[in-house]
Scaffold this motif. Structure first.
Motif, PDB file in Angstrom:
ATOM      1  N   MET A 126      28.694 -10.331  66.602  1.00 41.74           N
ATOM      2  CA  MET A 126      27.395 -10.648  66.019  1.00 41.74           C
ATOM      3  C   MET A 126      27.168 -12.152  66.043  1.00 41.74           C
ATOM      4  N   LYS A 127      25.887 -12.539  65.980  1.00 42.72           N
ATOM      5  CA  LYS A 127      25.528 -13.949  65.954  1.00 42.72           C
ATOM      6  C   LYS A 127      25.143 -14.363  64.539  1.00 42.72           C
ATOM      7  N   ARG A 128      25.458 -15.603  64.209  1.00 45.03           N
ATOM      8  CA  ARG A 128      25.086 -16.139  62.897  1.00 45.03           C
ATOM      9  C   ARG A 128      24.825 -17.631  63.037  1.00 45.03           C
ATOM     10  N   ILE A 129      23.783 -18.113  62.361  1.00 44.07           N
ATOM     11  CA  ILE A 129      23.533 -19.548  62.285  1.00 44.07           C
ATOM     12  C   ILE A 129      24.375 -20.117  61.151  1.00 44.07           C
ATOM     13  N   VAL A 130      25.200 -21.093  61.464  1.00 43.56           N
ATOM     14  CA  VAL A 130      26.093 -21.682  60.459  1.00 43.56           C
ATOM     15  C   VAL A 130      25.854 -23.191  60.402  1.00 43.56           C
ATOM     16  N   ILE A 131      25.717 -23.705  59.184  1.00 45.29           N
ATOM     17  CA  ILE A 131      25.581 -25.140  58.945  1.00 45.29           C
ATOM     18  C   ILE A 131      26.871 -25.604  58.274  1.00 45.29           C
ATOM     19  N   HIS A 132      27.608 -26.512  58.922  1.00 48.31           N
ATOM     20  CA  HIS A 132      28.884 -26.962  58.393  1.00 48.31           C
ATOM     21  C   HIS A 132      28.755 -28.198  57.510  1.00 48.31           C
ATOM     22  N   ARG A 133      27.701 -28.977  57.730  1.00 48.98           N
ATOM     23  CA  ARG A 133      27.469 -30.119  56.849  1.00 48.98           C
ATOM     24  C   ARG A 133      25.990 -30.478  56.893  1.00 48.98           C
ATOM     25  N   ALA A 134      25.551 -31.182  55.875  1.00 47.89           N
ATOM     26  CA  ALA A 134      24.136 -31.506  55.737  1.00 47.89           C
ATOM     27  C   ALA A 134      23.655 -32.403  56.871  1.00 47.89           C
ATOM     28  N   GLY A 135      22.398 -32.214  57.256  1.00 46.73           N
ATOM     29  CA  GLY A 135      21.842 -33.087  58.281  1.00 46.73           C
ATOM     30  C   GLY A 135      20.606 -32.524  58.932  1.00 46.73           C
ATOM     31  N   GLY A 136      20.388 -32.938  60.188  1.00 47.30           N
ATOM     32  CA  GLY A 136      19.199 -32.568  60.929  1.00 47.30           C
ATOM     33  C   GLY A 136      19.359 -31.266  61.692  1.00 47.30           C
ATOM     34  N   TYR A 137      18.487 -31.100  62.690  1.00 45.02           N
ATOM     35  CA  TYR A 137      18.441 -29.839  63.421  1.00 45.02           C
ATOM     36  C   TYR A 137      19.731 -29.536  64.167  1.00 45.02           C
ATOM     37  N   ARG A 138      20.483 -30.563  64.536  1.00 42.44           N
ATOM     38  CA  ARG A 138      21.725 -30.349  65.285  1.00 42.44           C
ATOM     39  C   ARG A 138      22.775 -29.598  64.470  1.00 42.44           C
ATOM     40  N   GLN A 139      22.590 -29.568  63.160  1.00 43.13           N
ATOM     41  CA  GLN A 139      23.563 -28.872  62.312  1.00 43.13           C
ATOM     42  C   GLN A 139      23.389 -27.354  62.348  1.00 43.13           C
ATOM     43  N   LEU A 140      22.301 -26.864  62.943  1.00 43.96           N
ATOM     44  CA  LEU A 140      22.063 -25.421  63.042  1.00 43.96           C
ATOM     45  C   LEU A 140      22.816 -24.892  64.260  1.00 43.96           C
ATOM     46  N   ARG A 141      23.968 -24.319  64.038  1.00 41.54           N
ATOM     47  CA  ARG A 141      24.833 -23.890  65.139  1.00 41.54           C
ATOM     48  C   ARG A 141      24.931 -22.369  65.180  1.00 41.54           C
ATOM     49  N   ILE A 142      24.796 -21.821  66.376  1.00 46.44           N
ATOM     50  CA  ILE A 142      24.949 -20.379  66.562  1.00 46.44           C
ATOM     51  C   ILE A 142      26.419 -20.083  66.821  1.00 46.44           C
ATOM     52  N   GLU A 143      26.994 -19.198  66.013  1.00 48.24           N
ATOM     53  CA  GLU A 143      28.394 -18.844  66.158  1.00 48.24           C
ATOM     54  C   GLU A 143      28.543 -17.334  66.308  1.00 48.24           C
ATOM     55  N   GLN A 144      29.529 -16.922  67.087  1.00 53.20           N
ATOM     56  CA  GLN A 144      29.892 -15.517  67.220  1.00 53.20           C
ATOM     57  C   GLN A 144      30.929 -15.180  66.157  1.00 53.20           C
TER      58      GLN A 144
END
Length: 342
Positions: free
Chosen positions: A1-19
């Motif tokens: 499954m896919k999930r958007i994960v934010i590991h630390r505060a910040g801009g749009y680059r922090q929106l990461r798609i992870e399996q």
């Protein structure tokens, strides 16, 4: 499954798609295959690290998202209200930006027949926020005058409908000419475009004796003026501080603008309870995510909202859709302050 994960505060680059591995429903939970995810301004604040309940309930890393639409694909022990294959809407306390997720059955609702999933996913957060402001806290009455800021956005569009449905005379405030049509279509008696006319001069002309209820999520830019326009026994409902936040066209890449935040915070009015008593006015603030422990309030409200949508008394909001891979563009577009609906 896919999930958007934010590991630390910040801009749009922090929106990461992870399996990640597909979760398994615990007792009382449903596993939902998500087709659509509602995107809210609160998700952007979560990404920036400024959302208090995100820190309290989850911390880092975090997956944002308060609402989804999809199908039930598995049931945990004791979850018997829905069958596998049922089309549903789910209310989540974060975690919604996922292709599959487990949700307590009490937070899952049947998607009304004829309501497209894209619009269904955008129902809970905005309509429940508007409901909480108008019905639970302000106790709106049919004959009252209601002024709604940001009336072409998600919460504003929902509030215009709920207030109008209850018989109020609604004055809608928008920030651009292309936003005038939607609140008028949804029942607003008056629409003020603050980009082309003097907001407060027009508001005073419409209601010289003041407004019974004002919904304001702008923050320092309008709060003091809104309070000053309350009629005796008037209630100012505060549920956001958007004027403090970065706009996507500012070249910030979605990162918080700390000088702006500090300057705006310093200009935010402080309401004195002695003065409120003398002036016979109230200020109430709330955050919907902190009400996750009050299903006695949220579940009946959601059932009523869906019933009104099914009967045509409420209209689903217009939506703009993005692929999951374009989540950063969805946030950027929402932060532009140029959107209407969801």
């Amino acid at each position: 499954m896919k999930r958007i994960v934010i590991h630390r505060a910040g801009g749009y680059r922090q929106l990461r798609i992870e399996q990640q591995a597909t979760p398994q429903p615990a007792p009382g939970e449903l596993l939902i295959a998500v087709s659509h995810i509602g995107v809210n301004y609160a998700d952007c604040i979560v990404r920036m690290g400024l959302y208090a309940s995100a820190k309290q309930y989850v911390g880092w890393p975090i997956t944002p998202g308060f609402e989804v639409a999809g199908q039930v694909i598995a049931r945990g022990q004791g979850a018997e209200q829905f069958a596998v294959g049922d089309d549903v809407i789910a209310v989540t306390l974060f975690g919604g930006y996922s292709s599959q997720l487990c949700v307590p059955e009490a937070q899952v609702f049947r998607r009304p027949e004829g309501l497209p999933p894209a619009q269904a996913a955008g129902i809970p957060a905005v309509f429940l926020t508007a409901w909480m402001a108008l019905r639970e806290l302000a106790h709106q009455r049919a004959t009252e005058r209601v002024l709604i800021h940001s009336a072409a956005g998600g919460v504003g569009s929902a509030a215009v409908q709920l207030a109008s449905l209850a018989g109020a005379e609604v004055t809608a405030v928008v920030g651009a000419p292309h936003k005038r049509a939607l609140p008028a279509e949804l029942g607003a008696a008056n629409v003020i475009d603050k980009s082309t006319e003097d907001l407060w001069q027009r508001a005073d002309a419409i209601a010289p004796e003041g407004y019974d209820i004002i919904l304001d999520a702008n923050g320092a830019s309008t709060l003091a003026h809104s309070y000053a326009r309350l009629a005796p026994l008037g209630r100012l409902m505060v549920y956001g501080f958007h004027s403090m936040m970065t706009r996507s066209h500012d070249g910030s890449a979605g990162r918080p603008d700390w000088p702006r935040l500090i300057a705006t915070w310093l200009r935010t009015p402080r309401f004195n309870p002695l003065r409120m008593t003398q002036e016979n006015r109230s200020v109430m603030g709330f955050n919907l995510s902190f009400l996750s422990t009050r299903p006695d309030l949220l579940i009946p409200a959601m059932h009523q909202i869906l019933e009104w949508l099914s009967s045509g008394q409420l209209r689903p909001l217009p939506v703009q859709e993005f692929a999951l891979d374009d989540v950063a563009e969805a946030h950027r577009t929402l932060e532009s302050a140029q959107t209407t609906g969801k």
